[in-house]
Enzyme design. Structure first.
Site, PDB file in Angstrom:
ATOM      1  N   ASP A 222       0.832  -1.178  -0.079  1.00  0.00           N
ATOM      2  CA  ASP A 222      -0.104  -0.065   0.118  1.00  0.00           C
ATOM      3  C   ASP A 222       1.010   1.340  -0.214  1.00  0.00           C
ATOM      4  O   ASP A 222       0.662   2.174  -0.830  1.00  0.00           O
ATOM      5  CB  ASP A 222      -0.815   0.020   1.119  1.00  0.00           C
ATOM      6  N   LYS A 226       1.256   4.327  -2.911  1.00  0.00           N
ATOM      7  CA  LYS A 226       1.712   5.812  -2.695  1.00  0.00           C
ATOM      8  C   LYS A 226       2.796   6.223  -3.211  1.00  0.00           C
ATOM      9  O   LYS A 226       2.875   7.415  -3.775  1.00  0.00           O
ATOM     10  CB  LYS A 226       1.259   6.046  -1.382  1.00  0.00           C
TER      11      LYS A 226
END
Ligand SMILES: NC(=O)c1ccc[n+]([C@@H]2O[C@H](COP(=O)([O-])OP(=O)(O)OC[C@H]3O[C@@H](n4cnc5c(N)ncnc54)[C@H](OP(=O)(O)O)[C@@H]3O)[C@@H](O)[C@H]2O)c1
Length: 360
Positions: A222, A226
């Protein structure tokens, strides 16, 4: 008064928080900006509600109550079972809509592309469409009619700082260091305070700080997505596979249920304790850092100076430090709450307004 049609994919925690925020802002936006945001379509994974004249606030409230009671949109009086997002995005008689993607799926890409090709606008909290191939990222972002502030740091204006303050001023971004996971912030702060890895992971899971399977947070993907979005925003043609990602659990613990995983992780306490001790002996502290420099990105556990912006960060807050020609030697730093449905919905709404106010 200009009416701006909204079409929303996703009606989960963030999706409902966006609807609530839009409803609450109605009077404020009417007098402040002369705009009225009006939902014309809304869907979850199975059901949809479509009304070209605008879904009333009463119907939105009832749909939210039904969702919160565990029912799907298809089971509400205004809902029906949909056959795919392309049906929902093409609402007869609607033009210039803003499409909001608050799903966690990459299946939205064709509908987003269809919308952008129709000169619609799009706002994403969903990272997945932007973390596919670089060709797909460029296709989605080339028109400059797509915004994605909430994909990194939720409501914090990290993408805006990068695009509008740094890139638009022709400042040279030399390095970005960031902490983009509240869960991993909680973990590293606790490790540094002497708590064990296994106790911290179990506690985080119990408190609901982690995904249902904590490996989804501990694996680092995750955070890598980003970092990829930041890199691509700077124009770096990176693929996700080119980002070095350190997982905070070994490959042999990848199989098995979340319960098996939680059972097995006591074996990791000692190795993590040793890494903390090593960092402390060097006057440093461990943080889970996304580092972008010279066209490359790494994501992993790093020993950083205790008095650096990342080293001073505590708990679940997120942080982005931009080291640039202008912001040197001290970086421009944004810090704050980087997750949660309200902050994320705030980021989404700010993007909606910024698109609504651009010349059409
Ligand atoms: N929560 C946060 O703090 C946070 C912060 C920043 C970014 N985000 C991002 O925001 C997005 C939404 O998060 P969330 O917490 O709201 O997730 P969530 O509660 O799981 O909601 C996801 C929603 O998307 C719907 N959905 C899934 N696949 C779909 C598809 N193919 N077509 C249409 N709808 C689909 C789901 O439908 P059903 O209701 O039928 O399952 C659900 O309504 C995610 O991408 C997440 O990474 C979240």
């Amino acid at each position: 008064m200009r009416t701006i049609p909204l079409i929303q994919f996703g009606f989960g925690g963030v999706g409902r928080a966006v609807v609530r925020r839009v409803m609450k802002a109605r009077d404020e936006f009417e007098w402040r900006y002369g705009i009225q945001l009006q939902y014309v379509a809304l869907c979850d994974s199975n059901g949809a509600a479509v009304e070209a004249q605008g879904i009333s606030f009463g119907d939105l409230e009832r749909a939210m109550a039904a969702k919160e009671a565990g029912r799907g949109l298809a089971d509400t009086p205004i809902g029906y079972q949909h056959e795919g997002l392309l049906d929902i995005v093409d609402v007869a008689g609607v033009t210039g809509a803003i499409v909001i993607d608050v799903t966690a799926s990459d299946e939205t890409v064709p509908a987003l592309q269809w919308a952008l090709d129709k000169d619609y606008f799009a706002v994403l909290a969903n990272k997945k469409p932007l973390a596919g191939s670089i060709a797909s990222f460029r296709q989605l972002t080339d028109s400059d009619r797509l915004r994605y502030e909430a994909t990194v740091g939720a409501g914090m204006p990290i993408i805006a700082a990068l695009r509008q303050a740094l890139i638009a001023s022709n400042d040279h971004v030399r390095r970005i260091e960031g902490c983009f996971s509240g869960t991993l912030g909680f973990l590293t702060t606790g490790l540094q305070a002497g708590e064990s890895y296994s106790a911290l992971v179990r506690h985080a899971k119990q408190q609901g700080y982690t995904e249902p399977d904590p490996r989804d947070d501990l694996g680092g993907m995750d955070v890598a997505r980003k970092a990829l979005i930041l890199a691509r925003t700077m124009g770096w043609p990176l693929e996700l596979s080119q980002i070095e990602v350190e997982s905070l659990y070994p490959p042999e613990l990848a199989a098995g249920s979340p319960a098996d995983f939680l059972e097995a992780i006591s074996a990791l306490d000692e190795p993590f304790r040793a890494r903390v001790a090593e960092a402390q002996a060097a006057g440093q502290t461990l943080r889970y850092v996304a580092a972008l420099e010279s066209g490359a990105a790494q994501v992993g556990l790093r020993a950083v100076p205790v008095d650096s912006p990342v080293g001073r960060l505590q708990g679940t807050d997120n942080l982005a430090a931009f080291y640039t020609d202008v912001y040197a030697p001290n970086p421009m730093v944004l810090q704050g709450r980087g997750a949660g449905v309200d902050g994320t919905a705030a980021g989404v709404l700010a993007d909606i307004v910024s698109l609504a106010l651009t010349d059409r």
